[in-house]
Every structure is written in C-alpha cells, then in structure tokens.
Motif scaffolding. Sequence first.
Motif, PDB file in Angstrom:
ATOM      1  N   THR A 133       0.834  -1.207   0.000  1.00  0.00           N
ATOM      2  CA  THR A 133       0.000   0.000   0.000  1.00  0.00           C
ATOM      3  C   THR A 133       0.866   1.253   0.000  1.00  0.00           C
ATOM      4  OG1 THR A 133      -1.773  -1.156   1.172  1.00  0.00           O
ATOM      5  CG2 THR A 133      -1.789   1.250   1.265  1.00  0.00           C
ATOM      6  N   LYS A 134       1.918   1.241   0.786  1.00  0.00           N
ATOM      7  CA  LYS A 134       2.822   2.394   0.828  1.00  0.00           C
ATOM      8  C   LYS A 134       3.422   2.661  -0.544  1.00  0.00           C
ATOM      9  CE  LYS A 134       6.852   4.300   3.210  1.00  0.00           C
ATOM     10  NZ  LYS A 134       7.903   4.066   4.221  1.00  0.00           N
ATOM     11  N   ILE A 171       0.855   4.174  -2.867  1.00  0.00           N
ATOM     12  CA  ILE A 171       0.629   5.585  -2.566  1.00  0.00           C
ATOM     13  C   ILE A 171       1.737   6.441  -3.178  1.00  0.00           C
ATOM     14  CG2 ILE A 171       0.585   7.300  -0.696  1.00  0.00           C
ATOM     15  CD1 ILE A 171      -0.813   5.070   1.011  1.00  0.00           C
ATOM     16  N   ILE A 185      -4.576  15.250  -1.445  1.00  0.00           N
ATOM     17  CA  ILE A 185      -4.566  13.958  -0.744  1.00  0.00           C
ATOM     18  C   ILE A 185      -5.669  13.064  -1.308  1.00  0.00           C
ATOM     19  CG2 ILE A 185      -5.044  12.832   1.464  1.00  0.00           C
ATOM     20  CD1 ILE A 185      -2.305  14.003   1.502  1.00  0.00           C
ATOM     21  N   LEU A 188      -5.350   9.310  -2.837  1.00  0.00           N
ATOM     22  CA  LEU A 188      -6.117   8.186  -2.299  1.00  0.00           C
ATOM     23  C   LEU A 188      -6.891   7.462  -3.402  1.00  0.00           C
ATOM     24  CD1 LEU A 188      -7.552   9.777   0.981  1.00  0.00           C
ATOM     25  CD2 LEU A 188      -5.793   8.007   0.811  1.00  0.00           C
ATOM     26  N   ALA A 212      -6.602   3.623  -1.953  1.00  0.00           N
ATOM     27  CA  ALA A 212      -6.255   3.464  -0.538  1.00  0.00           C
ATOM     28  C   ALA A 212      -7.187   4.306   0.322  1.00  0.00           C
ATOM     29  CB  ALA A 212      -4.805   3.882  -0.302  1.00  0.00           C
ATOM     30  N   LYS A 241      -7.956   6.718   3.806  1.00  0.00           N
ATOM     31  CA  LYS A 241      -7.257   7.782   4.520  1.00  0.00           C
ATOM     32  C   LYS A 241      -6.429   7.233   5.682  1.00  0.00           C
ATOM     33  CE  LYS A 241      -9.291  11.810   4.787  1.00  0.00           C
ATOM     34  NZ  LYS A 241     -10.131  12.966   5.200  1.00  0.00           N
ATOM     35  N   GLN A 271      -5.051   4.299   5.884  1.00  0.00           N
ATOM     36  CA  GLN A 271      -3.851   3.654   5.341  1.00  0.00           C
ATOM     37  C   GLN A 271      -2.795   4.692   4.997  1.00  0.00           C
ATOM     38  OE1 GLN A 271      -6.138   1.594   2.232  1.00  0.00           O
ATOM     39  NE2 GLN A 271      -5.160  -0.319   2.924  1.00  0.00           N
ATOM     40  N   LEU A 272      -3.215   5.773   4.357  1.00  0.00           N
ATOM     41  CA  LEU A 272      -2.254   6.809   3.962  1.00  0.00           C
ATOM     42  C   LEU A 272      -1.588   7.423   5.185  1.00  0.00           C
ATOM     43  CD1 LEU A 272      -2.518   9.428   1.191  1.00  0.00           C
ATOM     44  CD2 LEU A 272      -2.039  10.224   3.509  1.00  0.00           C
ATOM     45  N   TYR A 273      -2.415   7.773   6.185  1.00  0.00           N
ATOM     46  CA  TYR A 273      -1.842   8.436   7.362  1.00  0.00           C
ATOM     47  C   TYR A 273      -1.097   7.476   8.285  1.00  0.00           C
ATOM     48  CZ  TYR A 273      -3.871  12.881   6.045  1.00  0.00           C
ATOM     49  OH  TYR A 273      -4.162  14.050   5.385  1.00  0.00           O
ATOM     50  N   LYS A 284       0.876  15.793   3.607  1.00  0.00           N
ATOM     51  CA  LYS A 284       1.138  15.833   2.167  1.00  0.00           C
ATOM     52  C   LYS A 284       2.623  16.122   1.916  1.00  0.00           C
ATOM     53  CE  LYS A 284      -0.057  18.327  -2.041  1.00  0.00           C
ATOM     54  NZ  LYS A 284      -0.784  19.465  -2.614  1.00  0.00           N
ATOM     55  N   ILE A 296       4.620  13.023   1.905  1.00  0.00           N
ATOM     56  CA  ILE A 296       4.428  12.299   0.648  1.00  0.00           C
ATOM     57  C   ILE A 296       5.292  12.941  -0.439  1.00  0.00           C
ATOM     58  CG2 ILE A 296       2.778  11.674  -1.165  1.00  0.00           C
ATOM     59  CD1 ILE A 296       0.590  11.657   1.007  1.00  0.00           C
TER      60      ILE A 296
END
Length: 197
Positions: free
Chosen positions: A3-4, A7, A25, A29, A34, A36, A38-40, A46, A49
């Motif tokens: 997932t990382k 992203i 963002i 996503l 993905a 939110k 998972q992203l955080y 941002k 990222i």
Amino acid sequence: MSTKEKIIQSARELIYKNGYNNTSIRDILLAADAGKGQLYYYFDSKKSIGLAVIQENIAEWREELFEGILISSSDPEKDFRDMLKWFYSFHHEQTKYYGCPMGNLIFELSMEDEDFRTVLDAFMTEWINALSAKLVEIPSLKLDNESAKEEARAIISQLQGSILMLKVTQNFSVLAETLARLEQKYTSYDQVILSQS
C-alpha cells in the motif's frame, strides 16, 4: 506492491502530470485505491508524501543515470552520449510532454519549503558532480575539475531549458536538436541522437 508503494507511485505520477500544489490527498487516495487511515499510517502530511516522491525520483536517477551511466569507464564519450540518449528515450516515449520529473519539482518546490529545497539542491549537486567527473574523463575536452563543473552546470541548464521548451511547445524536435548539439560539442559522434527522431 505494498500500500505504501502504491501511494508513492500514484503520488509520483499525479505530481509529475499535475504538479505538487495541484495534487490533493484525495487525488492520491483515489489513484492508489487506498483509505485515509492507510495513507496516514505511512505519511503524516502531504509534505511527507512529497518528500517521499522526491526521494523515489532521486533513487531512480541515481540507479539509472548517476551509477548506471555516469560511472568511470573506458569510453567516456559513449557514457556522455548514453546520458543524452537516456533523456531522449524518456521523453520520446511520451505522447504528451509533461517536462522533467525532477526539473518540475525544482521549479515548483524550491521556494515552497526549505526541506524541499535542501533535498533538491543536494540532488543537483550530485548530478553536477557525476557529470563533471565524466567530462574530466573525455581526453579531447582537456578540462580540469573546476572547468568541468562549469561545463556540467551549462549542460544541465541546456537540458532543463530544452525540456521546459518541449513542455510549452509540445514539439519533440526542440529537445532532439539540443541533444544533438550537445553530442556534437562534447563527443566525436555526429548527430546520432537527432537521426533517431
């Protein structure tokens, strides 16, 4: 792909095509499929990222260009030409010219945040050093280290300037002609790159 990684790769593509400030963002996503949470889990902002995207780009350039092409060898002219061909191939394969991934980031983010500027400045220094070391190896140029750095800065400026012109004109010959001139000036080859267009 984790997932990382999804992203980062999604953010890379979006930022390359749309710019950092025009990529949200939410866009990332959706592109990465993905959530939110998972992203955080991996990124706290941002900006983090954006820094990951820059580092991913630098890793690619380091592997393919700095270490893959601009390394010491018995044929420095061929290595220089291979650098030009590397730029040629990347842009020639596109149907729409978005510019240089690193050049775009430098243009947009150098004044945005000091953390961005520091990483991008280190990247440019690494490129100048790798290219100048290659120029010193070309016997016909007869360059010392300082003169080679001046030439490396001039070459990079021409490359980035022609890619900027390519982006605004959407005319590939703008870049191809610059690459051919650089090839003629710094090697004994004769318009090999331009003849491929």
